[in-house]
Design a protein around this motif. Structure first.
Motif, short mmCIF file in Angstrom:
data_model
loop_
_atom_site.label_atom_id
_atom_site.label_comp_id
_atom_site.label_asym_id
_atom_site.label_seq_id
_atom_site.Cartn_x
_atom_site.Cartn_y
_atom_site.Cartn_z
N ARG A 110 0.82 -1.22 0.00
CA ARG A 110 0.00 0.00 0.00
C ARG A 110 0.85 1.26 0.00
O ARG A 110 0.34 2.36 -0.21
CB ARG A 110 -0.90 0.01 1.24
CG ARG A 110 -1.81 -1.20 1.38
CD ARG A 110 -2.44 -1.23 2.75
NE ARG A 110 -3.15 -2.48 2.97
CZ ARG A 110 -3.51 -2.94 4.17
NH1 ARG A 110 -3.24 -2.22 5.24
NH2 ARG A 110 -4.15 -4.09 4.29
N HIS A 111 2.14 1.08 0.23
CA HIS A 111 3.01 2.24 0.40
C HIS A 111 4.05 2.42 -0.71
O HIS A 111 4.89 3.32 -0.63
CB HIS A 111 3.72 2.14 1.76
CG HIS A 111 2.78 2.02 2.92
ND1 HIS A 111 2.17 3.11 3.51
CD2 HIS A 111 2.33 0.93 3.59
CE1 HIS A 111 1.39 2.70 4.50
NE2 HIS A 111 1.47 1.37 4.57
N TYR A 112 4.03 1.54 -1.70
CA TYR A 112 4.97 1.71 -2.82
C TYR A 112 4.34 1.04 -4.05
O TYR A 112 3.42 0.24 -3.92
CB TYR A 112 6.33 1.09 -2.48
CG TYR A 112 6.44 -0.41 -2.71
CD1 TYR A 112 7.15 -0.92 -3.81
CD2 TYR A 112 5.85 -1.33 -1.84
CE1 TYR A 112 7.26 -2.29 -4.02
CE2 TYR A 112 5.95 -2.69 -2.05
CZ TYR A 112 6.66 -3.17 -3.15
OH TYR A 112 6.77 -4.52 -3.36
N PRO A 113 4.79 1.38 -5.25
CA PRO A 113 4.22 0.79 -6.47
C PRO A 113 4.65 -0.66 -6.63
O PRO A 113 5.58 -0.97 -7.38
CB PRO A 113 4.76 1.69 -7.59
CG PRO A 113 6.05 2.22 -7.05
CD PRO A 113 5.78 2.45 -5.57
N ALA A 114 3.99 -1.54 -5.91
CA ALA A 114 4.36 -2.96 -5.92
C ALA A 114 4.09 -3.58 -7.28
O ALA A 114 3.19 -3.17 -8.01
CB ALA A 114 3.57 -3.70 -4.85
N ARG A 115 4.89 -4.61 -7.59
CA ARG A 115 4.70 -5.37 -8.82
C ARG A 115 4.41 -6.82 -8.43
O ARG A 115 4.85 -7.28 -7.37
CB ARG A 115 5.96 -5.33 -9.69
CG ARG A 115 6.34 -3.94 -10.17
CD ARG A 115 7.62 -3.98 -10.97
NE ARG A 115 8.10 -2.64 -11.32
CZ ARG A 115 9.27 -2.41 -11.90
NH1 ARG A 115 10.07 -3.43 -12.18
NH2 ARG A 115 9.63 -1.17 -12.18
N PRO A 116 3.69 -7.55 -9.28
CA PRO A 116 3.38 -8.95 -8.96
C PRO A 116 4.65 -9.74 -8.66
O PRO A 116 5.66 -9.62 -9.36
CB PRO A 116 2.69 -9.46 -10.24
CG PRO A 116 2.08 -8.23 -10.82
CD PRO A 116 3.08 -7.13 -10.56
N HIS A 117 4.59 -10.51 -7.59
CA HIS A 117 5.67 -11.41 -7.19
C HIS A 117 6.89 -10.71 -6.57
O HIS A 117 7.93 -11.35 -6.39
CB HIS A 117 6.11 -12.32 -8.34
CG HIS A 117 5.05 -13.29 -8.75
ND1 HIS A 117 4.79 -14.46 -8.06
CD2 HIS A 117 4.17 -13.24 -9.78
CE1 HIS A 117 3.80 -15.10 -8.65
NE2 HIS A 117 3.39 -14.39 -9.68
N ASP A 118 6.77 -9.42 -6.22
CA ASP A 118 7.87 -8.79 -5.48
C ASP A 118 8.13 -9.62 -4.23
O ASP A 118 7.20 -10.02 -3.52
CB ASP A 118 7.48 -7.37 -5.05
CG ASP A 118 7.69 -6.34 -6.14
OD1 ASP A 118 8.22 -6.70 -7.21
OD2 ASP A 118 7.33 -5.15 -5.92
N THR A 119 9.40 -9.88 -3.96
CA THR A 119 9.78 -10.69 -2.81
C THR A 119 10.46 -9.82 -1.76
O THR A 119 11.37 -9.05 -2.10
CB THR A 119 10.74 -11.82 -3.23
OG1 THR A 119 10.12 -12.63 -4.24
CG2 THR A 119 11.09 -12.71 -2.03
N GLY A 120 10.01 -9.94 -0.52
CA GLY A 120 10.60 -9.15 0.56
C GLY A 120 11.49 -10.00 1.45
O GLY A 120 11.34 -11.22 1.52
N ILE A 121 12.44 -9.34 2.10
CA ILE A 121 13.38 -10.04 2.99
C ILE A 121 13.45 -9.32 4.33
O ILE A 121 13.53 -8.10 4.39
CB ILE A 121 14.80 -10.06 2.39
CG1 ILE A 121 14.84 -10.88 1.10
CG2 ILE A 121 15.78 -10.65 3.41
CD1 ILE A 121 16.22 -10.90 0.46
#
Length: 270
Positions: A177-188
């Motif tokens: 909700r806070h950045y222009p996310a793209r499908p399948h972005d992976t967080g660490i």
């Protein structure tokens, strides 16, 4: 979700992608960041309506008839990590500091160690999971009984557990909700647990290795993201050294974070 701290200074990872660590800020930080967010990634669940629809589709064949071999009611398998292309099967990876392996957490086996790390003042400052083991246990079980969008792991270097990680779907996280996310972005999210392993550059080396591992094992993922607290300069520096680029400053519920991104297209250049 905990912040993601690369361990250059602290050793924590929170519910978002931060090199500092603060479980409260998990949605907005990586494992090394800090903060606390009620919109934790781990609190998200598939809507009941979607689950019912999937169950119905699984039971009905393409011709509209009910399949004889249909399995009864559909349910989201706990501790499954299909949403992250089976982290448990990613296997070990060779790094400049030795062979590193992400091993999904087994509570009965790993809780005492992880809880001890969470009670280290340097880690607790960001993760905010200090206290009795039940505090850490609840945090872990929330992920392990979820739909697989966040997978808690121990990081073993040359066979020795020395760090805690959370690999998560950033595009399915409140962080989106806070950045222009793209499908399948992976967080660490990352936490360096052993004091002897901090301040030696291990955070940067392992962040690079795990980010590249995620890109290798998740063909649909074009970016790995993290959101360390802007105040945690050692964490931000660790991400930069690991091939991440500073993308933007974002205001998260529990902190102002540095959105760090490692792009598949730039992985050989940074």
């Amino acid at each position: 979700m905990p912040p993601t701290d690369a361990g250059t200074h602290t050793a924590a990872t929170a519910p978002s992608t931060d090199t500092g660590a603060n479980p409260g800020a998990r949605t907005a930080e990586s494992s090394t960041g800090a903060g606390t967010d009620s919109e934790d990634t781990l609190d998200l669940r598939l809507p009941d309506e979607l689950i019912a629809l999937l169950a119905e589709e699984a039971d009905i064949g393409g011709d509209g008839s009910r399949r004889e071999d249909a399995t009864p009611p559909f349910s989201v398998t706990t501790t499954d990590d299909d949403l992250l292309d089976h982290v448990r099967d990613w296997g070990p990876i060779a790094t400049p500091v030795g062979v590193f392996h992400l091993v999904p957490v087994h509570i009965e086996r790993d809780l005492p160690l992880i809880s001890r790390w969470m009670n280290d003042p340097a880690v607790a400052e960001f993760w905010e999971l200090a206290g009795p083991q039940t505090v850490t246990e609840e945090h872990l079980r929330t992920q392990l009984t979820g739909d697989g969008r966040s997978v808690p792991c121990l990081g073993a270097l040359e066979g020795t557990p020395m760090s805690y990680w959370e690999i998560y779907r950033a595009d399915l996280d409140p962080l989106a909700r806070h950045y222009p996310a793209r499908p399948h972005d992976t967080g660490i999210h990352l936490l360096i647990g052993r004091v002897a392993d901090r301040g030696r550059g291990l955070g940067s080396t392992l962040l690079r290795a795990v980010a590249d591992l995620a890109l290798d094992k998740r063909p649909a993922c074009a970016r790995v993201v993290a959101e360390p607290d802007l105040r945690n300069t050692p964490s931000v520096a660790a991400f930069l050294s690991a091939g991440f680029r500073f993308s933007a400053e974002v205001d998260l519920p529990a902190k102002r974070a540095a959105l760090m991104v490692r792009d598949r297209s730039l992985r050989d250049l940074l």
